[in-house]
Design a protein around this motif. Structure first.
Motif, PDB file in Angstrom:
ATOM      1  N   ARG A  86       0.837  -1.207   0.000  1.00  0.00           N
ATOM      2  CA  ARG A  86       0.000   0.000   0.000  1.00  0.00           C
ATOM      3  C   ARG A  86       0.873   1.259   0.000  1.00  0.00           C
ATOM      4  O   ARG A  86       0.552   2.258  -0.652  1.00  0.00           O
ATOM      5  CB  ARG A  86      -0.922   0.009   1.219  1.00  0.00           C
ATOM      6  N   LYS A  87       1.978   1.213   0.716  1.00  0.00           N
ATOM      7  CA  LYS A  87       2.861   2.376   0.775  1.00  0.00           C
ATOM      8  C   LYS A  87       3.465   2.674  -0.599  1.00  0.00           C
ATOM      9  O   LYS A  87       3.579   3.837  -1.005  1.00  0.00           O
ATOM     10  CB  LYS A  87       3.966   2.139   1.803  1.00  0.00           C
ATOM     11  N   LEU A  88       3.845   1.621  -1.336  1.00  0.00           N
ATOM     12  CA  LEU A  88       4.355   1.839  -2.688  1.00  0.00           C
ATOM     13  C   LEU A  88       3.282   2.440  -3.591  1.00  0.00           C
ATOM     14  O   LEU A  88       3.558   3.344  -4.395  1.00  0.00           O
ATOM     15  CB  LEU A  88       4.871   0.525  -3.279  1.00  0.00           C
ATOM     16  N   LEU A  89       2.054   1.950  -3.476  1.00  0.00           N
ATOM     17  CA  LEU A  89       0.976   2.510  -4.284  1.00  0.00           C
ATOM     18  C   LEU A  89       0.680   3.950  -3.881  1.00  0.00           C
ATOM     19  O   LEU A  89       0.341   4.775  -4.742  1.00  0.00           O
ATOM     20  CB  LEU A  89      -0.285   1.662  -4.146  1.00  0.00           C
ATOM     21  N   ASP A  90       0.810   4.248  -2.609  1.00  0.00           N
ATOM     22  CA  ASP A  90       0.622   5.632  -2.169  1.00  0.00           C
ATOM     23  C   ASP A  90       1.703   6.532  -2.774  1.00  0.00           C
ATOM     24  O   ASP A  90       1.443   7.696  -3.099  1.00  0.00           O
ATOM     25  CB  ASP A  90       0.652   5.716  -0.645  1.00  0.00           C
ATOM     26  N   THR A  91       2.914   5.995  -2.907  1.00  0.00           N
ATOM     27  CA  THR A  91       3.977   6.743  -3.588  1.00  0.00           C
ATOM     28  C   THR A  91       3.576   7.039  -5.019  1.00  0.00           C
ATOM     29  O   THR A  91       3.718   8.165  -5.507  1.00  0.00           O
ATOM     30  CB  THR A  91       5.292   5.949  -3.567  1.00  0.00           C
ATOM     31  N   ALA A  92       3.070   6.016  -5.718  1.00  0.00           N
ATOM     32  CA  ALA A  92       2.639   6.210  -7.100  1.00  0.00           C
ATOM     33  C   ALA A  92       1.543   7.262  -7.178  1.00  0.00           C
ATOM     34  O   ALA A  92       1.562   8.142  -8.056  1.00  0.00           O
ATOM     35  CB  ALA A  92       2.138   4.888  -7.682  1.00  0.00           C
ATOM     36  N   GLN A  93       0.593   7.206  -6.269  1.00  0.00           N
ATOM     37  CA  GLN A  93      -0.514   8.147  -6.273  1.00  0.00           C
ATOM     38  C   GLN A  93      -0.022   9.564  -5.976  1.00  0.00           C
ATOM     39  O   GLN A  93      -0.444  10.536  -6.623  1.00  0.00           O
ATOM     40  CB  GLN A  93      -1.556   7.712  -5.244  1.00  0.00           C
ATOM     41  N   ALA A  94       0.869   9.698  -5.012  1.00  0.00           N
ATOM     42  CA  ALA A  94       1.408  11.020  -4.672  1.00  0.00           C
ATOM     43  C   ALA A  94       2.230  11.611  -5.813  1.00  0.00           C
ATOM     44  O   ALA A  94       2.302  12.826  -5.973  1.00  0.00           O
ATOM     45  CB  ALA A  94       2.257  10.927  -3.407  1.00  0.00           C
ATOM     46  N   MET A  95       2.841  10.737  -6.612  1.00  0.00           N
ATOM     47  CA  MET A  95       3.614  11.183  -7.777  1.00  0.00           C
ATOM     48  C   MET A  95       2.724  11.502  -8.977  1.00  0.00           C
ATOM     49  O   MET A  95       3.204  11.914 -10.024  1.00  0.00           O
ATOM     50  CB  MET A  95       4.601  10.081  -8.192  1.00  0.00           C
ATOM     51  N   ASN A  96       1.416  11.277  -8.853  1.00  0.00           N
ATOM     52  CA  ASN A  96       0.474  11.434  -9.968  1.00  0.00           C
ATOM     53  C   ASN A  96       0.766  10.454 -11.099  1.00  0.00           C
ATOM     54  O   ASN A  96       0.567  10.767 -12.280  1.00  0.00           O
ATOM     55  CB  ASN A  96       0.455  12.871 -10.485  1.00  0.00           C
ATOM     56  N   LEU A  97       1.221   9.243 -10.737  1.00  0.00           N
ATOM     57  CA  LEU A  97       1.359   8.174 -11.716  1.00  0.00           C
ATOM     58  C   LEU A  97      -0.008   7.539 -11.944  1.00  0.00           C
ATOM     59  O   LEU A  97      -0.945   7.761 -11.173  1.00  0.00           O
ATOM     60  CB  LEU A  97       2.357   7.123 -11.228  1.00  0.00           C
ATOM     61  N   ASN A  98      -0.113   6.734 -12.997  1.00  0.00           N
ATOM     62  CA  ASN A  98      -1.406   6.090 -13.274  1.00  0.00           C
ATOM     63  C   ASN A  98      -1.288   4.603 -13.609  1.00  0.00           C
ATOM     64  O   ASN A  98      -2.271   3.998 -14.047  1.00  0.00           O
ATOM     65  CB  ASN A  98      -2.163   6.834 -14.381  1.00  0.00           C
ATOM     66  N   ALA A  99      -0.112   4.001 -13.388  1.00  0.00           N
ATOM     67  CA  ALA A  99       0.044   2.579 -13.691  1.00  0.00           C
ATOM     68  C   ALA A  99       1.167   1.981 -12.852  1.00  0.00           C
ATOM     69  O   ALA A  99       2.148   2.664 -12.522  1.00  0.00           O
ATOM     70  CB  ALA A  99       0.343   2.363 -15.173  1.00  0.00           C
ATOM     71  N   VAL A 100       1.012   0.695 -12.517  1.00  0.00           N
ATOM     72  CA  VAL A 100       2.087  -0.063 -11.885  1.00  0.00           C
ATOM     73  C   VAL A 100       2.306  -1.342 -12.686  1.00  0.00           C
ATOM     74  O   VAL A 100       1.356  -1.928 -13.211  1.00  0.00           O
ATOM     75  CB  VAL A 100       1.793  -0.391 -10.403  1.00  0.00           C
ATOM     76  N   PHE A 101       3.556  -1.751 -12.777  1.00  0.00           N
ATOM     77  CA  PHE A 101       3.970  -2.936 -13.520  1.00  0.00           C
ATOM     78  C   PHE A 101       4.566  -3.889 -12.484  1.00  0.00           C
ATOM     79  O   PHE A 101       5.690  -3.691 -12.028  1.00  0.00           O
ATOM     80  CB  PHE A 101       5.005  -2.562 -14.584  1.00  0.00           C
ATOM     81  N   LEU A 410      10.688  15.603 -10.259  1.00  0.00           N
ATOM     82  CA  LEU A 410       9.871  15.105 -11.363  1.00  0.00           C
ATOM     83  C   LEU A 410       8.409  15.475 -11.162  1.00  0.00           C
ATOM     84  O   LEU A 410       7.731  15.917 -12.099  1.00  0.00           O
ATOM     85  CB  LEU A 410      10.001  13.587 -11.473  1.00  0.00           C
ATOM     86  N   ARG A 411       7.924  15.280  -9.937  1.00  0.00           N
ATOM     87  CA  ARG A 411       6.526  15.592  -9.675  1.00  0.00           C
ATOM     88  C   ARG A 411       6.261  17.084  -9.857  1.00  0.00           C
ATOM     89  O   ARG A 411       5.281  17.472 -10.495  1.00  0.00           O
ATOM     90  CB  ARG A 411       6.132  15.174  -8.264  1.00  0.00           C
ATOM     91  N   ASP A 412       7.113  17.923  -9.285  1.00  0.00           N
ATOM     92  CA  ASP A 412       6.878  19.360  -9.345  1.00  0.00           C
ATOM     93  C   ASP A 412       6.980  19.898 -10.765  1.00  0.00           C
ATOM     94  O   ASP A 412       6.183  20.741 -11.188  1.00  0.00           O
ATOM     95  CB  ASP A 412       7.880  20.090  -8.446  1.00  0.00           C
ATOM     96  N   ASP A 413       7.979  19.412 -11.526  1.00  0.00           N
ATOM     97  CA  ASP A 413       8.242  19.965 -12.853  1.00  0.00           C
ATOM     98  C   ASP A 413       7.419  19.321 -13.968  1.00  0.00           C
ATOM     99  O   ASP A 413       7.126  19.971 -14.967  1.00  0.00           O
ATOM    100  CB  ASP A 413       9.727  19.821 -13.206  1.00  0.00           C
ATOM    101  N   HIS A 414       7.082  18.034 -13.803  1.00  0.00           N
ATOM    102  CA  HIS A 414       6.453  17.311 -14.914  1.00  0.00           C
ATOM    103  C   HIS A 414       5.108  16.685 -14.582  1.00  0.00           C
ATOM    104  O   HIS A 414       4.301  16.457 -15.478  1.00  0.00           O
ATOM    105  CB  HIS A 414       7.413  16.223 -15.423  1.00  0.00           C
ATOM    106  N   TYR A 415       4.865  16.373 -13.312  1.00  0.00           N
ATOM    107  CA  TYR A 415       3.633  15.694 -12.943  1.00  0.00           C
ATOM    108  C   TYR A 415       2.857  16.454 -11.866  1.00  0.00           C
ATOM    109  O   TYR A 415       2.389  15.859 -10.887  1.00  0.00           O
ATOM    110  CB  TYR A 415       3.934  14.281 -12.432  1.00  0.00           C
ATOM    111  N   PRO A 416       2.675  17.758 -12.014  1.00  0.00           N
ATOM    112  CA  PRO A 416       1.955  18.476 -10.959  1.00  0.00           C
ATOM    113  C   PRO A 416       0.478  18.129 -10.903  1.00  0.00           C
ATOM    114  O   PRO A 416      -0.172  18.345  -9.877  1.00  0.00           O
ATOM    115  CB  PRO A 416       2.160  19.950 -11.340  1.00  0.00           C
ATOM    116  N   ARG A 417      -0.057  17.615 -11.990  1.00  0.00           N
ATOM    117  CA  ARG A 417      -1.458  17.216 -12.041  1.00  0.00           C
ATOM    118  C   ARG A 417      -1.548  15.755 -12.460  1.00  0.00           C
ATOM    119  O   ARG A 417      -0.632  15.230 -13.094  1.00  0.00           O
ATOM    120  CB  ARG A 417      -2.231  18.074 -13.051  1.00  0.00           C
ATOM    121  N   PRO A 418      -2.665  15.099 -12.169  1.00  0.00           N
ATOM    122  CA  PRO A 418      -2.848  13.730 -12.653  1.00  0.00           C
ATOM    123  C   PRO A 418      -2.992  13.714 -14.165  1.00  0.00           C
ATOM    124  O   PRO A 418      -3.174  14.766 -14.803  1.00  0.00           O
ATOM    125  CB  PRO A 418      -4.142  13.285 -11.959  1.00  0.00           C
ATOM    126  N   ALA A 419      -2.912  12.537 -14.754  1.00  0.00           N
ATOM    127  CA  ALA A 419      -3.078  12.383 -16.200  1.00  0.00           C
ATOM    128  C   ALA A 419      -3.846  11.108 -16.484  1.00  0.00           C
ATOM    129  O   ALA A 419      -3.747  10.129 -15.744  1.00  0.00           O
ATOM    130  CB  ALA A 419      -1.720  12.332 -16.901  1.00  0.00           C
TER     131      ALA A 419
END
Length: 530
Positions: A86-101, A410-419
């Motif tokens: 869950r913590k790893l997925l929370d990292t992905a969510q906080a980074m505004n990622l949308n997929a895990v492999f 990366l989050r601040d410069d490229h992923y400030p919003r979800p996609a």
């Protein structure tokens, strides 16, 4: 997390229309259903342009490697395993990622109850030991609750990182069929030239495809193993029995081609919407070897691992390709800029989506990679190539560690919003009906922000929530730059709404291939002051 996550949208469970009305204040001017049209039918907003394939549509993913617990799991305890995932997925969510492999078959084993292979040793410490829960089922549920696509990562030929068959579980296919196995380097591998091996890999994949609601089947760069010095892979007897006079290298490539083509056919026959993607080593061939190759001086996956990725792209056997471009911009052996341009040209005119494998693990490694902006330079270069539709990072633990602040940057410069990921072409699907019953009001239960809810549609997988400053028309197009959330369920709490400010929210519906509806009628609300 060890770094500033920013504002995280809280997702609400699906709600009935009555609950929506109650939670958001009923028909008090917060927007909602359009008025009844003559004859009792409901009037709809005119169809408007949705975000479609704008540059805001991109895949953002991370690999979660399970072999040797590289990323996860770190403990044999079920409770700690689940908390860690869950913590790893929370990292992905906080980074505004949308997929895990997620690696679910690392060594002819399984992170799920399999009729073909034993439980993985990386779960409990002992291959074949039941962990007491369906690990894949748990991971899939948690990922989808966060609206993260789940790409199930299989290794087709690797058996073990050590070379003693006797250390494998008695139920392992490698123990039952030692004639399928070859010792090479320090490990054990199935021989890709044997039809029985291809059949096992196919059965393992299709078992998961049939039983689980995964979004894609994923292979990485391990086909024939990476060369170990001058030693050739020990398949002389297999080649003699099955080679049929072919050149040995061509025969090996044909073996891998056969598995890729067969899996593609079977996956898409079983579930036409499911994707099949591969992440090859970043260099297919060097230009000095083949005029079609890249201007590089690196190992060639076509010759070293017998992986003809270009053929898979041209034949349409794969839905996406994620080459591992783990070099810096300007690297003398394999310049990132050269390779991203080369791969962009290979997918041109095809329906194969291109995303780039990024080396988060290299941050801090040497003078170039000590610069936290190196990966940002890669993403800036990607913007010059419209064929690039996203990036996947190796690996999750590196993003979570945020060495030298690179992940935050990366989050601040490229992923400030979800996609929202790009639309998948050629696999069917269509935009669902627009979301209905939209209401917006103060967050319930003392929470801060604005609560936005709608009535979920039966044919939608997810929803895009857009926010416009001020009072806007009830029916309007949405700007992709105004996306604040992409979620499953029936609502969100938006904690980033500033007290006293007025906003208009719109919601679109998406199918699992990311076709997006026009927005339903918007809802205007003034954020509470406290």
């Amino acid at each position: 997390m060890a770094w500033r996550a920013g504002t995280v949208i809280r997702v609400l469970a699906a709600a009935t229309s009555a609950a929506v009305l109650a939670a958001c204040g009923g028909g008090d001017g917060h927007g909602g259903e359009p008025a009844a049209a003559p004859g009792g039918a409901r009037a709809e907003c005119a169809a408007v342009a949705a975000p479609g394939d704008s540059r805001s549509r991109e895949l953002r993913g991370m690999w979660i490697a399970t072999v040797a617990g590289i990323d996860w799991p770190k403990s044999p305890s079920k409770e700690r395993q689940q908390a860690g995932f869950r913590k790893l997925l929370d990292t992905a969510q906080a980074m505004n990622l949308n997929a895990v492999f997620v690696q679910i078959r690392p060594n002819s084993d399984a992170f799920y109850p399999s009729p073909h292979e034993p439980w993985s040793q990386w779960i409990t410490g002992k291959q074949g030991k039941d962990p007491g829960y369906d690990v894949l089922g748990f991971m899939l549920k948690e990922a989808h609750a966060r609206n993260l696509e789940f790409h199930a990562w299989f290794n087709p030929y690797r058996v073990s990182r050590q070379s003693d068959l006797g250390k494998l579980a008695p139920g392992s296919p490698a123990r039952k069929h030692p004639d399928w196995v070859r010792k090479y380097g320090t490990g054990l591998w199935y021989d890709p030239g044997l039809p029985q091996v291809r059949d096992l890999a196919t059965k393992a994949v299709m078992d998961v495809v049939g039983k689980y609601d995964i979004d894609a089947v994923h292979f990485d760069d391990y086909f024939y193993p990476y060369p170990e010095g001058a030693a050739d892979y020990p398949d002389k007897a297999t080649y003699k029995a099955h080679g049929r006079g072919m050149d040995k290298a061509d025969w090996r490539r044909q073996n891998v081609d056969t598995l890729v083509r067969t899996l593609s056919e079977q996956i898409h026959r079983a579930k036409p919407w499911m994707r099949f993607g591969i992440s090859p080593f970043g260099v297919w061939r060097n230009k000095t070897t083949d005029p079609k190759g890249s201007a590089t001086k690196a190992l060639e996956s076509y010759d070293a691992q017998y992986a003809d990725t270009l053929k898979w792209i041209k034949q349409g056997w794969i839905d996406y390709v994620t080459p591992q471009l783990y070099w810096a911009v300007g690297d003398a052996r394999a310049d990132y800029a050269t390779l991203v341009d080369w791969w962009s040209r290979q997918v041109a005119g095809t329906r194969v989506q291109l995303s780039i494998g990024q080396a988060a693990y290299r941050v801090g490694e040497d003078a170039t990679w000590k610069k936290p902006a190196e990966l940002g330079r890669h993403l800036d270069l990607n913007r010059r190539h419209p064929a690039v539709r996203g990036d996947v990072y190796f690996s999750a633990a590196d993003l979570a560690s945020n060495r030298r602040g690179f992940a935050q940057r990366l989050r601040d410069d490229h992923y400030p919003r979800p996609a929202i990921p790009p639309v998948v072409q050629g696999r069917g699907g269509q935009a669902p009906a627009p979301a209905r019953g939209l209401r917006a009001g103060p967050a319930a239960g003392g929470a801060k922000g604005v609560q936005v809810q709608w009535r979920p549609a039966g044919d939608a997988t997810a929803y895009g929530v857009y926010r416009v400053d001020g009072k806007a028309p009830a029916c309007a197009a949405v700007d992709p730059a105004r996306l604040v959330a992409a979620v499953r369920g029936g609502g969100i709490v938006d904690p980033s709404a500033r007290p006293g400010r007025t906003y208009t929210y719109y919601v679109t519906a998406l199918d699992r291939l990311h076709h997006e509806s026009a927005p339903g009628r918007g809802a205007t609300v003034t954020a509470p002051r406290g």
